[in-house]
Design an enzyme around this catalytic site. Structure first.
Site, PDB file in Angstrom:
ATOM      1  N   SER A 172       0.862  -1.190   0.000  1.00 51.54           N
ATOM      2  CA  SER A 172       0.000   0.000   0.000  1.00 51.54           C
ATOM      3  C   SER A 172       0.894   1.234   0.000  1.00 51.54           C
ATOM      4  CB  SER A 172      -0.892   0.028   1.242  1.00 51.54           C
ATOM      5  OG  SER A 172      -1.582   1.260   1.333  1.00 51.54           O
ATOM      6  N   TYR A 221      -2.636  -1.280  10.386  1.00 54.95           N
ATOM      7  CA  TYR A 221      -2.602  -1.486   8.937  1.00 54.95           C
ATOM      8  C   TYR A 221      -1.316  -0.922   8.343  1.00 54.95           C
ATOM      9  CZ  TYR A 221      -4.082  -1.098   4.027  1.00 54.95           C
ATOM     10  OH  TYR A 221      -4.166  -1.191   2.658  1.00 54.95           O
TER      11      TYR A 221
END
Length: 258
Positions: free
Chosen positions: A144, A157
């Site tokens: 990401s 995350y």
């Protein structure tokens, strides 16, 4: 077809990006095992894909954070195809919820178990098979853009995706000499079913702050994955391909700059 008769495993393939990745590999002639821990959703995707690719797709329900379930899934893959050519570690715990000071240890660890440990265990199982094959294989991890530029209230995350960056590099230098390439695709905003419930004002603000002015779709991420898995990327190893419309390139969003 670039991937004719290649055996591919795609985790997190019961919705959104995972489904798009599986479809693209099927379109290119692959045999694909789709995985998710959500049985009903996976069954629906399997039914949809089977309409056109009945003899090329199989499903397996498993929680990739559970070592026994991961092992059982690969044994099923062995029985069905006897090999694995490409692993796409797409399954993800989004880690949406508490602020940093409110994160329970159990929540933080669960995010890492799925995103980081799950990627590790899936990859080890795949590698143990790839090393025995004449044509070794390729692993593509899903990272990401937040691993380099953190977002609020997603500490678990962000930590897990930063870990994916490091794990990819470590895998690449250990496995590259043995014929296995490992890379990461790092998306930014992706239009998923989560966007469908957002106010239009929120969607437009996001688009304003993407230099290209448009979010990615599942197919865009899938195209990046297939590129890294293909012979066109045969000398790319340990790399991070960012697919975020330019978000990572800017210092501040446009509505802050101006």
């Amino acid at each position: 077809m670039r991937f004719k008769n290649k055996v591919v495993v795609v985790t997190g393939a019961s919705q959104n990006t995972g489904v798009a990745i599986a479809k693209r590999f099927l379109e290119e002639g692959s045999k694909v095992l789709i995985n998710s821990n959500v049985k009903d959703d996976l069954q629906e995707v399997y039914k949809e894909l089977s309409v056109h690719y009945k003899d090329s797709v199989m499903q397996y329900v498993a929680d990739i954070s559970d070592e026994a379930q991961v092992s059982a899934m690969f044994k099923a893959l062995d029985e069905a195809y006897g090999r694995i050519d490409i692993l796409v570690n797409n399954a993800c715990h989004q880690g949406i919820g508490p602020t940093f000071e409110e994160i329970p240890t159990s929540f933080f660890w669960n995010v890492l178990q799925v995103n980081l440990q799950g990627t590790f265990m899936m990859s080890q199982q795949a590698v143990s098979r790839m090393l025995k094959q004449e044509n070794k294989g390729v692993i593509v991890n899903m990272g990401s853009n937040v691993s380099k530029r953190a977002i609020h209230n997603r500490a678990a995350y962000v930590a897990s995706k930063s870990g994916i960056d490091g794990l990819t590099k470590a895998m690449a230098i250990d496995l590259g000499p043995k014929g296995i390439r490992v890379n990461t695709v790092a998306p930014g905003y992706i239009f998923t079913n989560r966007w469908e419930v957002l106010d239009e004002a929120i969607k437009e603000r996001r688009r304003t702050n993407i230099p290209l002015g448009v979010e990615a779709y599942g197919k865009d991420i899938a195209d990046a994955v297939l590129f890294l898995a293909s012979d066109e990327a045969k000398v790319i190893n340990g790399s991070r391909l960012v697919v975020d419309g330019g978000c990572s390139a800017q210092h501040m969003p446009i509505d802050v700059d101006f």
